[in-house]
Design a protein around this motif. Structure first.
Motif, PDB file in Angstrom:
ATOM      1  N   ALA A 177     -42.104 -48.300  26.347  1.00  0.00           N
ATOM      2  CA  ALA A 177     -41.214 -49.102  27.020  1.00  0.00           C
ATOM      3  C   ALA A 177     -41.052 -48.095  27.519  1.00  0.00           C
ATOM      4  O   ALA A 177     -39.853 -48.548  28.799  1.00  0.00           O
ATOM      5  N   ALA A 178     -40.003 -47.041  27.012  1.00  0.00           N
ATOM      6  CA  ALA A 178     -39.453 -46.329  27.856  1.00  0.00           C
ATOM      7  C   ALA A 178     -39.923 -44.734  28.247  1.00  0.00           C
ATOM      8  O   ALA A 178     -39.938 -43.989  28.987  1.00  0.00           O
ATOM      9  N   ILE A 179     -41.505 -44.790  27.523  1.00  0.00           N
ATOM     10  CA  ILE A 179     -42.462 -43.338  27.865  1.00  0.00           C
ATOM     11  C   ILE A 179     -43.375 -44.003  28.996  1.00  0.00           C
ATOM     12  O   ILE A 179     -44.009 -44.842  28.512  1.00  0.00           O
ATOM     13  N   GLY A 180     -43.457 -42.932  30.232  1.00  0.00           N
ATOM     14  CA  GLY A 180     -44.661 -43.962  31.448  1.00  0.00           C
ATOM     15  C   GLY A 180     -45.829 -42.137  30.727  1.00  0.00           C
ATOM     16  O   GLY A 180     -47.013 -42.783  30.930  1.00  0.00           O
ATOM     17  N   SER A 181     -45.437 -41.283  30.529  1.00  0.00           N
ATOM     18  CA  SER A 181     -46.522 -40.472  30.848  1.00  0.00           C
ATOM     19  C   SER A 181     -46.038 -39.208  29.507  1.00  0.00           C
ATOM     20  O   SER A 181     -44.892 -39.293  29.345  1.00  0.00           O
ATOM     21  N   VAL A 182     -46.842 -38.042  28.832  1.00  0.00           N
ATOM     22  CA  VAL A 182     -46.901 -36.933  28.288  1.00  0.00           C
ATOM     23  C   VAL A 182     -47.038 -36.490  28.354  1.00  0.00           C
ATOM     24  O   VAL A 182     -49.208 -36.390  28.385  1.00  0.00           O
ATOM     25  N   SER A 183     -47.221 -35.217  28.608  1.00  0.00           N
ATOM     26  CA  SER A 183     -48.297 -34.040  29.373  1.00  0.00           C
ATOM     27  C   SER A 183     -46.768 -32.768  28.491  1.00  0.00           C
ATOM     28  O   SER A 183     -45.681 -32.345  28.483  1.00  0.00           O
ATOM     29  N   VAL A 184     -47.672 -31.959  27.076  1.00  0.00           N
ATOM     30  CA  VAL A 184     -47.145 -31.412  26.482  1.00  0.00           C
ATOM     31  C   VAL A 184     -47.860 -30.191  26.535  1.00  0.00           C
ATOM     32  O   VAL A 184     -49.435 -30.136  25.564  1.00  0.00           O
ATOM     33  N   LEU A 185     -47.588 -28.950  26.589  1.00  0.00           N
ATOM     34  CA  LEU A 185     -48.360 -27.901  26.308  1.00  0.00           C
ATOM     35  C   LEU A 185     -47.909 -26.860  25.833  1.00  0.00           C
ATOM     36  O   LEU A 185     -46.426 -26.075  25.955  1.00  0.00           O
ATOM     37  N   GLY A 186     -48.027 -27.321  24.108  1.00  0.00           N
ATOM     38  CA  GLY A 186     -47.842 -26.583  22.852  1.00  0.00           C
ATOM     39  C   GLY A 186     -47.638 -27.407  21.900  1.00  0.00           C
ATOM     40  O   GLY A 186     -48.326 -27.435  21.309  1.00  0.00           O
ATOM     41  N   ALA A 187     -46.406 -28.182  21.538  1.00  0.00           N
ATOM     42  CA  ALA A 187     -46.742 -29.028  20.633  1.00  0.00           C
ATOM     43  C   ALA A 187     -46.054 -30.225  20.758  1.00  0.00           C
ATOM     44  O   ALA A 187     -44.618 -29.850  21.517  1.00  0.00           O
ATOM     45  N   PHE A 188     -46.311 -31.331  20.441  1.00  0.00           N
ATOM     46  CA  PHE A 188     -45.836 -32.884  20.822  1.00  0.00           C
ATOM     47  C   PHE A 188     -45.797 -33.050  19.072  1.00  0.00           C
ATOM     48  O   PHE A 188     -46.780 -33.409  18.326  1.00  0.00           O
ATOM     49  N   HIS A 189     -44.689 -33.335  18.814  1.00  0.00           N
ATOM     50  CA  HIS A 189     -44.548 -34.327  17.341  1.00  0.00           C
ATOM     51  C   HIS A 189     -43.816 -35.252  17.538  1.00  0.00           C
ATOM     52  O   HIS A 189     -42.497 -35.012  18.173  1.00  0.00           O
ATOM     53  N   ALA A 190     -44.104 -35.608  16.718  1.00  0.00           N
ATOM     54  CA  ALA A 190     -43.518 -37.991  16.906  1.00  0.00           C
ATOM     55  C   ALA A 190     -44.538 -38.677  15.616  1.00  0.00           C
ATOM     56  O   ALA A 190     -45.301 -37.514  14.829  1.00  0.00           O
ATOM     57  N   SER A 191     -43.304 -39.950  14.851  1.00  0.00           N
ATOM     58  CA  SER A 191     -44.821 -40.534  13.838  1.00  0.00           C
ATOM     59  C   SER A 191     -46.138 -40.415  14.507  1.00  0.00           C
ATOM     60  O   SER A 191     -46.153 -40.884  15.440  1.00  0.00           O
ATOM     61  N   PRO A 192     -46.637 -40.868  13.303  1.00  0.00           N
ATOM     62  CA  PRO A 192     -47.919 -40.516  14.453  1.00  0.00           C
ATOM     63  C   PRO A 192     -48.651 -42.395  14.379  1.00  0.00           C
ATOM     64  O   PRO A 192     -49.028 -42.562  15.522  1.00  0.00           O
TER      65      PRO A 192
END
Length: 139
Positions: free
Chosen positions: A113-128
């Motif tokens: 509901a809150a996030i439209g896109s994710v672009s991470v150059l490095g590390a992305f930490h979130a629950s599986p």
């Protein structure tokens, strides 16, 4: 939005393992420098070399981050941050060079509901579950 952006300091859990293939001559020279006491181990030499190379290109990185409106460092998003975005009718675009971290108490439904896109150059930490929910929004 009350998310935090800080310069990441390597700590246990904040570093990523990297596998690297080197030629035997390069590896031998690294071992020689370690043996001679210039570096404490192979990893120390490689980290130092990477940091020196990044310092050489620091201005180019800074300009690219500004041009592409990327966040440099650590972006931490809590459940409250995402709930505020949804309540305000905002859709977040996460664009980070470094690390993006979403708290473990964030549900996949809230993340979608809150996030439209994710672009991470490095590390992305979130629950599986959140990572799986956002897989189609990873740029």
């Amino acid at each position: 939005m009350a998310n935090t952006l800080t310069e990441p300091k390597p700590r246990i859990g904040d570093t990523e393992k990297l596998t690297l293939n080197l030629g035997v001559v390069d590896l031998g020279q690294i071992d020689l420098l370690v043996q001679e006491g210039f570096y404490s181990n192979r990893s120390d030499l490689i980290r130092t070399a990477v940091r020196n190379l990044l310092a050489t290109h620091a201005e180019s990185v800074r300009q690219t981050v500004a041009r592409r409106t990327l966040m440099l460092g650590l972006q931490h998003l809590s459940r409250a941050d995402l709930e505020r975005a949804v309540a305000a009718g905002e859709t977040l675009r996460i664009q980070v060079v470094g690390m993006a971290r979403i708290d473990d108490d964030v549900s996949p439904e809230l993340a979608l509901a809150a996030i439209g896109s994710v672009s991470v150059l490095g590390a992305f930490h979130a629950s599986p579950a959140v990572r799986q929910a956002l897989a189609g929004r990873m740029v």
